[in-house]
Design a protein around this motif. Structure first.
Motif, PDB file in Angstrom:
ATOM      1  N   GLU A   1       0.836  -1.206   0.000  1.00 26.42           N
ATOM      2  CA  GLU A   1       0.000   0.000   0.000  1.00 26.42           C
ATOM      3  C   GLU A   1       0.868   1.253   0.000  1.00 26.42           C
ATOM      4  OE1 GLU A   1      -2.035   3.481   1.314  1.00 26.42           O
ATOM      5  OE2 GLU A   1      -0.565   2.454   2.565  1.00 26.42           O
ATOM      6  N   GLU A   2       1.970   1.207   0.735  1.00 29.28           N
ATOM      7  CA  GLU A   2       2.814   2.390   0.864  1.00 29.28           C
ATOM      8  C   GLU A   2       3.542   2.741  -0.430  1.00 29.28           C
ATOM      9  OE1 GLU A   2       2.606   4.296   3.255  1.00 29.28           O
ATOM     10  OE2 GLU A   2       1.961   3.141   4.999  1.00 29.28           O
ATOM     11  N   THR A   3       3.678   1.805  -1.338  1.00 27.90           N
ATOM     12  CA  THR A   3       4.353   2.090  -2.607  1.00 27.90           C
ATOM     13  C   THR A   3       3.445   2.812  -3.585  1.00 27.90           C
ATOM     14  OG1 THR A   3       3.726   0.081  -3.811  1.00 27.90           O
ATOM     15  CG2 THR A   3       5.622  -0.076  -2.315  1.00 27.90           C
ATOM     16  N   LEU A   4       2.159   2.840  -3.311  1.00 23.81           N
ATOM     17  CA  LEU A   4       1.123   3.438  -4.160  1.00 23.81           C
ATOM     18  C   LEU A   4       0.690   2.513  -5.296  1.00 23.81           C
ATOM     19  CD1 LEU A   4       2.561   7.083  -4.519  1.00 23.81           C
ATOM     20  CD2 LEU A   4       1.225   6.116  -2.643  1.00 23.81           C
TER      21      LEU A   4
ATOM     22  N   THR B   1      -0.813  13.156  -4.643  1.00 28.54           N
ATOM     23  CA  THR B   1       0.187  12.760  -5.624  1.00 28.54           C
ATOM     24  C   THR B   1       1.433  13.614  -5.429  1.00 28.54           C
ATOM     25  OG1 THR B   1       0.609  12.364  -7.980  1.00 28.54           O
ATOM     26  CG2 THR B   1      -0.557  14.380  -7.414  1.00 28.54           C
TER      27      THR B   1
ATOM     28  N   GLY C   1       4.246   8.319  -9.162  1.00 29.61           N
ATOM     29  CA  GLY C   1       3.449   7.510  -8.248  1.00 29.61           C
ATOM     30  C   GLY C   1       1.986   7.442  -8.609  1.00 29.61           C
TER      31      GLY C   1
ATOM     32  N   ILE D   1      -3.365   9.167  -6.399  1.00 29.38           N
ATOM     33  CA  ILE D   1      -4.220   8.389  -5.494  1.00 29.38           C
ATOM     34  C   ILE D   1      -5.600   9.039  -5.431  1.00 29.38           C
ATOM     35  CG2 ILE D   1      -4.518   7.549  -3.149  1.00 29.38           C
ATOM     36  CD1 ILE D   1      -2.143   6.302  -4.494  1.00 29.38           C
TER      37      ILE D   1
ATOM     38  N   GLY E   1      -3.413   9.850   1.981  1.00 28.37           N
ATOM     39  CA  GLY E   1      -3.871   9.056   0.851  1.00 28.37           C
ATOM     40  C   GLY E   1      -3.973   7.586   1.211  1.00 28.37           C
TER      41      GLY E   1
ATOM     42  N   ASP F   1      -4.534   3.742  -1.033  1.00 32.34           N
ATOM     43  CA  ASP F   1      -4.779   3.154  -2.350  1.00 32.34           C
ATOM     44  C   ASP F   1      -5.986   2.234  -2.397  1.00 32.34           C
ATOM     45  OD1 ASP F   1      -3.850   0.737  -1.268  1.00 32.34           O
ATOM     46  OD2 ASP F   1      -2.282   0.440  -2.773  1.00 32.34           O
TER      47      ASP F   1
ATOM     48  N   TYR G   1      -8.543   3.140  -5.102  1.00 32.72           N
ATOM     49  CA  TYR G   1      -8.436   2.721  -6.496  1.00 32.72           C
ATOM     50  C   TYR G   1      -9.535   1.705  -6.835  1.00 32.72           C
ATOM     51  CZ  TYR G   1      -3.917   4.851  -7.739  1.00 32.72           C
ATOM     52  OH  TYR G   1      -2.909   5.734  -8.047  1.00 32.72           O
TER      53      TYR G   1
END
Length: 366
Positions: free
Chosen positions: A121-124, A168, A273, A276, A310, A312, A315
């Motif tokens: 999740e932290e990587t986007l 973002t 990235g 989000i 944010g 993810d 999404y």
């Protein structure tokens, strides 16, 4: 099966000892898969990389409800050494979903519950890679949860919706031309372009009734020995909703490009990235969630909806608009805050999150 073997506090303690970065959650996914097998479930691995899925099937036709937890930790440098720490509570989220799963077994009547332990999740990119692997193909409802700091909601309470913003960052690559200090008219200065672009960014306005921000966080205009001077700017960009974000991004691109053009500098703007999405919920479902929290924990434990950075998870709704989504905030007294390597919390309050998640899902499939 004895649900005492799946105590949320004990599992969170276990997971806290094995923090791993996004797409490298190998020990974590091993732990999750082992716990699911202990419950008599059949874990499916490799979703989005290191993600894990398992199903609890009902006896009658009905919807598929996905309960999602993120698994990854955060990178830090402590005393000059690289460190990996669960400083955003993803160990807690994984433990809550495991504990909830143990309580749901044998009580699902209509449809099925899909347990999803998401990587990175932290990587986007964790949710997007999982989507590409089909994690939403059979899903009608999606529920998520996140521990909250004391600045958001009191310890021991739960809120019906965490109103994450769209966020973002962008990188602006500047290209100019070297000139001697006595002949500046023959060059194109990336330093001047960066100054003008920063002022242009600070001059942007969108609806003041919406929360938003756009700020230059880094400028690097070091010269080189070649005839091209590279420069770079980095911006952090946030907006309350997706419409405001779209407007803000268009104005930023125009402002930066035109500011650079004033001094004959070209620029390339990228968003490595992605962007989000902001939280988009079914408000009638949020109302049901709020009512459920009151029924399970008592009205005094219903916190007001809170904001946040944010996430993810959103999404999923962007990719599948017909999805019914809700995301609760679990007050666990996080201090001094999320993404702080000194983060502490009250793990006992995770039991409130498990109680609420269990009831929410049974309201749909029970």
């Amino acid at each position: 099966m004895d649900t005492k073997d799946f105590d949320v506090v004990a599992m969170r303690t276990d997971l806290h000892q094995i923090p791993e970065l996004g797409f490298n959650e190998h020990k974590t996914s091993d732990y999750v898969a082992a716990k699911l097998k202990e419950m008599g479930l059949e874990p499916i691995r490799g979703i989005g990389g290191t993600g894990v899925v398992a199903y609890i099937d009902g006896t009658e036709p009905g919807p598929t409800v996905m309960l999602r937890a993120d698994m990854d930790a955060l990178p830090f440098v402590i005393d000059g050494k690289d460190a990996c720490i669960h400083a955003c509570g993803h160990d807690s989220h994984t433990a809550m979903v495991l504990a909830t799963a143990a309580k749901l077994i044998g009580h699902v009547k209509k449809g099925r519950v899909k347990l999803f332990f998401q990587p990175a999740e932290e990587t986007l990119f964790g949710a997007l890679k999982s989507y590409d692997d089909g994690v939403l193909d059979d899903v009608d409802y999606a529920f998520g949860a996140h521990v909250r700091p004391i600045q958001d909601i009191p310890d021991g309470t739960v809120c019906a919706a965490v109103r994450h913003t769209s966020s973002t960052f962008c990188i602006v690559e500047l290209k100019g031309k070297v000139a001697h200090g006595s002949r500046p008219h023959l060059g194109a200065s990336v330093v001047e372009a960066a100054v003008l672009a920063t002022n242009a960014v600070n001059s942007i306005w969108v609806n003041p009734n919406k929360a938003w921000s756009a700020k230059v966080t880094s400028i690097d205009c070091a010269s080189t020995a070649t005839n091209i001077i590279p420069g770079k700017m980095i911006l952090d960009i946030r907006a309350q909703d997706n419409e405001t974000m779209n407007e803000l991004l268009e104005k930023l691109k125009t402002a930066i490009t035109n500011a650079c053009a004033c001094v004959n500098v070209t620029c390339e703007i990228t968003f490595p990235g992605g962007v989000i999405p902001a939280a988009v919920y079914d408000e009638d479902l949020v109302d049901q969630v709020r009512k459920t929290i009151g029924e399970v924990l008592g009205e005094d434990k219903v916190a007001k909806d809170c904001g946040g950075g944010g996430e993810d998870f959103h999404y999923f709704k962007q990719k599948k608009p017909e999805l019914h989504a809700a995301y609760i905030g679990v007050g666990t007294g996080v201090t001094p805050g999320l993404h702080d390597p000194r983060m502490t919390m009250n793990p006992v309050s995770l039991r409130n999150g498990v109680k609420v998640l269990e009831r929410l899902i049974l309201n749909v499939v029970g």
